[in-house]
Scaffold this motif. Sequence first.
Motif, PDB file in Angstrom:
ATOM      1  N   GLY A  34      78.692 -27.955  92.650  1.00 29.85           N
ATOM      2  CA  GLY A  34      78.127 -28.674  93.186  1.00 29.85           C
ATOM      3  C   GLY A  34      76.957 -28.468  94.412  1.00 29.85           C
ATOM      4  O   GLY A  34      77.288 -27.896  94.811  1.00 29.85           O
ATOM      5  N   CYS A  35      76.274 -29.823  94.406  1.00 28.58           N
ATOM      6  CA  CYS A  35      75.007 -29.719  96.034  1.00 28.58           C
ATOM      7  C   CYS A  35      74.081 -28.603  95.905  1.00 28.58           C
ATOM      8  O   CYS A  35      73.490 -28.021  94.433  1.00 28.58           O
ATOM      9  N   ASP A  36      73.024 -28.357  96.684  1.00 34.12           N
ATOM     10  CA  ASP A  36      71.484 -27.550  96.618  1.00 34.12           C
ATOM     11  C   ASP A  36      72.120 -27.352  98.063  1.00 34.12           C
ATOM     12  O   ASP A  36      73.081 -28.180  98.700  1.00 34.12           O
ATOM     13  N   ILE A  37      71.522 -26.437  98.082  1.00 30.60           N
ATOM     14  CA  ILE A  37      70.905 -25.480  99.672  1.00 30.60           C
ATOM     15  C   ILE A  37      71.318 -26.360 101.149  1.00 30.60           C
ATOM     16  O   ILE A  37      70.087 -27.159 101.014  1.00 30.60           O
ATOM     17  N   THR A  76      64.979 -14.750 100.225  1.00 31.93           N
ATOM     18  CA  THR A  76      63.168 -14.800  99.928  1.00 31.93           C
ATOM     19  C   THR A  76      63.140 -16.594  99.809  1.00 31.93           C
ATOM     20  O   THR A  76      63.863 -17.033  99.048  1.00 31.93           O
ATOM     21  N   PRO A  77      61.752 -17.103 100.726  1.00 34.81           N
ATOM     22  CA  PRO A  77      62.005 -18.014 100.510  1.00 34.81           C
ATOM     23  C   PRO A  77      61.603 -18.815  98.418  1.00 34.81           C
ATOM     24  O   PRO A  77      62.441 -19.803  98.257  1.00 34.81           O
ATOM     25  N   GLU A  78      61.110 -18.236  98.011  1.00 32.69           N
ATOM     26  CA  GLU A  78      60.733 -18.011  96.662  1.00 32.69           C
ATOM     27  C   GLU A  78      62.288 -17.723  95.845  1.00 32.69           C
ATOM     28  O   GLU A  78      62.570 -18.882  94.799  1.00 32.69           O
ATOM     29  N   GLN A  79      62.919 -17.234  96.332  1.00 29.53           N
ATOM     30  CA  GLN A  79      64.762 -17.840  95.454  1.00 29.53           C
ATOM     31  C   GLN A  79      65.507 -19.003  95.838  1.00 29.53           C
ATOM     32  O   GLN A  79      66.648 -18.942  95.392  1.00 29.53           O
ATOM     33  N   TYR A  80      64.455 -19.826  96.947  1.00 30.49           N
ATOM     34  CA  TYR A  80      65.827 -20.783  96.859  1.00 30.49           C
ATOM     35  C   TYR A  80      64.824 -21.729  95.444  1.00 30.49           C
ATOM     36  O   TYR A  80      64.533 -22.999  95.468  1.00 30.49           O
ATOM     37  N   ARG A  81      65.506 -21.840  94.230  1.00 36.37           N
ATOM     38  CA  ARG A  81      65.192 -21.929  92.848  1.00 36.37           C
ATOM     39  C   ARG A  81      66.474 -22.239  92.191  1.00 36.37           C
ATOM     40  O   ARG A  81      67.301 -20.565  92.484  1.00 36.37           O
ATOM     41  N   LEU A  82      66.766 -23.013  91.654  1.00 36.13           N
ATOM     42  CA  LEU A  82      67.617 -22.867  90.467  1.00 36.13           C
ATOM     43  C   LEU A  82      67.507 -21.667  89.451  1.00 36.13           C
ATOM     44  O   LEU A  82      68.800 -21.270  88.836  1.00 36.13           O
ATOM     45  N   SER A  83      66.665 -21.374  88.964  1.00 32.48           N
ATOM     46  CA  SER A  83      66.336 -20.298  88.260  1.00 32.48           C
ATOM     47  C   SER A  83      66.836 -18.267  89.363  1.00 32.48           C
ATOM     48  O   SER A  83      67.979 -18.049  88.780  1.00 32.48           O
ATOM     49  N   THR A 195      64.980 -24.400 104.693  1.00 36.37           N
ATOM     50  CA  THR A 195      64.370 -23.301 104.172  1.00 36.37           C
ATOM     51  C   THR A 195      63.806 -24.436 103.056  1.00 36.37           C
ATOM     52  O   THR A 195      63.113 -24.046 102.325  1.00 36.37           O
ATOM     53  N   PHE A 196      65.252 -24.928 102.327  1.00 37.01           N
ATOM     54  CA  PHE A 196      65.694 -25.287 100.948  1.00 37.01           C
ATOM     55  C   PHE A 196      64.696 -26.694 101.333  1.00 37.01           C
ATOM     56  O   PHE A 196      62.986 -27.358 100.240  1.00 37.01           O
ATOM     57  N   ALA A 202      58.459 -26.869  94.947  1.00 33.16           N
ATOM     58  CA  ALA A 202      58.885 -26.184  94.493  1.00 33.16           C
ATOM     59  C   ALA A 202      59.824 -26.094  93.074  1.00 33.16           C
ATOM     60  O   ALA A 202      60.085 -25.620  92.293  1.00 33.16           O
ATOM     61  N   TYR A 203      60.797 -26.457  93.787  1.00 32.42           N
ATOM     62  CA  TYR A 203      62.996 -26.187  93.533  1.00 32.42           C
ATOM     63  C   TYR A 203      62.367 -27.295  92.151  1.00 32.42           C
ATOM     64  O   TYR A 203      63.503 -27.009  91.555  1.00 32.42           O
ATOM     65  N   PHE A 204      61.853 -29.394  92.945  1.00 29.99           N
ATOM     66  CA  PHE A 204      62.424 -29.702  91.421  1.00 29.99           C
ATOM     67  C   PHE A 204      61.258 -30.214  90.360  1.00 29.99           C
ATOM     68  O   PHE A 204      61.520 -30.516  89.546  1.00 29.99           O
ATOM     69  N   ALA A 205      60.214 -28.880  91.172  1.00 28.83           N
ATOM     70  CA  ALA A 205      59.002 -28.879  90.082  1.00 28.83           C
ATOM     71  C   ALA A 205      60.061 -27.617  89.013  1.00 28.83           C
ATOM     72  O   ALA A 205      59.617 -28.077  87.665  1.00 28.83           O
ATOM     73  N   GLU A 206      60.325 -26.827  89.157  1.00 29.98           N
ATOM     74  CA  GLU A 206      60.863 -25.920  87.951  1.00 29.98           C
ATOM     75  C   GLU A 206      61.786 -26.468  87.693  1.00 29.98           C
ATOM     76  O   GLU A 206      62.883 -26.230  86.788  1.00 29.98           O
ATOM     77  N   LEU A 207      63.318 -27.431  88.383  1.00 29.59           N
ATOM     78  CA  LEU A 207      64.436 -27.905  88.124  1.00 29.59           C
ATOM     79  C   LEU A 207      63.981 -28.807  86.317  1.00 29.59           C
ATOM     80  O   LEU A 207      64.016 -28.789  85.240  1.00 29.59           O
ATOM     81  N   ALA A 208      63.156 -29.595  86.690  1.00 30.37           N
ATOM     82  CA  ALA A 208      61.796 -30.555  85.591  1.00 30.37           C
ATOM     83  C   ALA A 208      61.852 -29.736  84.292  1.00 30.37           C
ATOM     84  O   ALA A 208      62.263 -30.102  82.964  1.00 30.37           O
ATOM     85  N   GLU A 209      61.288 -28.395  84.912  1.00 34.58           N
ATOM     86  CA  GLU A 209      60.637 -27.496  83.290  1.00 34.58           C
ATOM     87  C   GLU A 209      61.901 -26.908  82.809  1.00 34.58           C
ATOM     88  O   GLU A 209      61.646 -27.277  81.879  1.00 34.58           O
ATOM     89  N   LEU A 210      62.975 -26.957  83.497  1.00 36.22           N
ATOM     90  CA  LEU A 210      64.265 -26.191  83.394  1.00 36.22           C
ATOM     91  C   LEU A 210      65.036 -27.141  82.252  1.00 36.22           C
ATOM     92  O   LEU A 210      65.323 -26.618  81.407  1.00 36.22           O
TER      93      LEU A 210
END
Length: 282
Positions: A34-37, A76-83, A195-196, A202-210
């Motif tokens: 678990g955990c976030d970066i 890249t900063p954009e890759q700090y996403r769960l996707s 960076t996280f 953006a990270y948590f917005a994507e999490l909700a969509e996923l």
Amino acid sequence: MSPSMLERRRIDVAGVGTSYVDTGSGCPIVLLHGCDIGWGSTGLMVWQRNIAALAEHHRVIAVDRLGHGYTDNPLTPEQYRLSATSAHLVAFLERLNVREATVVGQSRGAFVAAHLPLLAPGLVRRLVLTNTSAFATGSADARLDTTAPVFQGLAETAEADFHWYSADTSYLTPEWIGEATEILRQPKTLQGRATFEEQRGAYFAELAELRDEILRWYPVSSLETLLIWGAADPSTELSLGVDLRAALGPGTDLYVMGGAGHLCFAERPVLYNRLLTHFAAG
């Protein structure tokens, strides 16, 4: 047995140096921590009381997820996403020729584990999810704000953090705390945390969509799923497990583990290993 006593391996996955353990033989079990970066991201070391026992009957792969443990940070900063985390894991497991695996995820790793079968049909045969709040309704970002005053996820708070979310703390040896602290003190861990935080919205917005995508797909799938829940976890209370079982549908079972918290697999490893081995063999 600590992963540092096992043979840690390293492989390049699309430019990301990835640290993992691959031991045993048989039907594969994949362990996702678990955990976030940057937030307490000690990586695969949390499975150290499970790996050897599970490898008696299975091929066991435990990996430091993207940006965690000794795996490189996202490029890249954009890759700090769960996707991006999920895509990295799919590419990693393809490199290792893993298919039809029992994938086990805990906390945020459980969310990633549940995302994998949507991305790579045939990769996941069975799924085990343990103590995760990522599927809870409402804002996961707000939930992190609620726990943050207690859980800090830093090297200097590692021992207090582990004690807070564990019911049985006998596993917290000086060696365990020392290894966790060493990982959290890495410059790349501190850089990843900064960076996280910049990418947090953006990270948590994507999490909700996923999350919505996963919960739409799951009830109509035929994926066998087991929830194993440490009942004394202050960060992911049992009601979340009950709600998740209902949301995932009739193919999901819930086992409640008393006397254990957020890291129930480390707190009660004999029981956890037995449950997992039986489920994986089914």
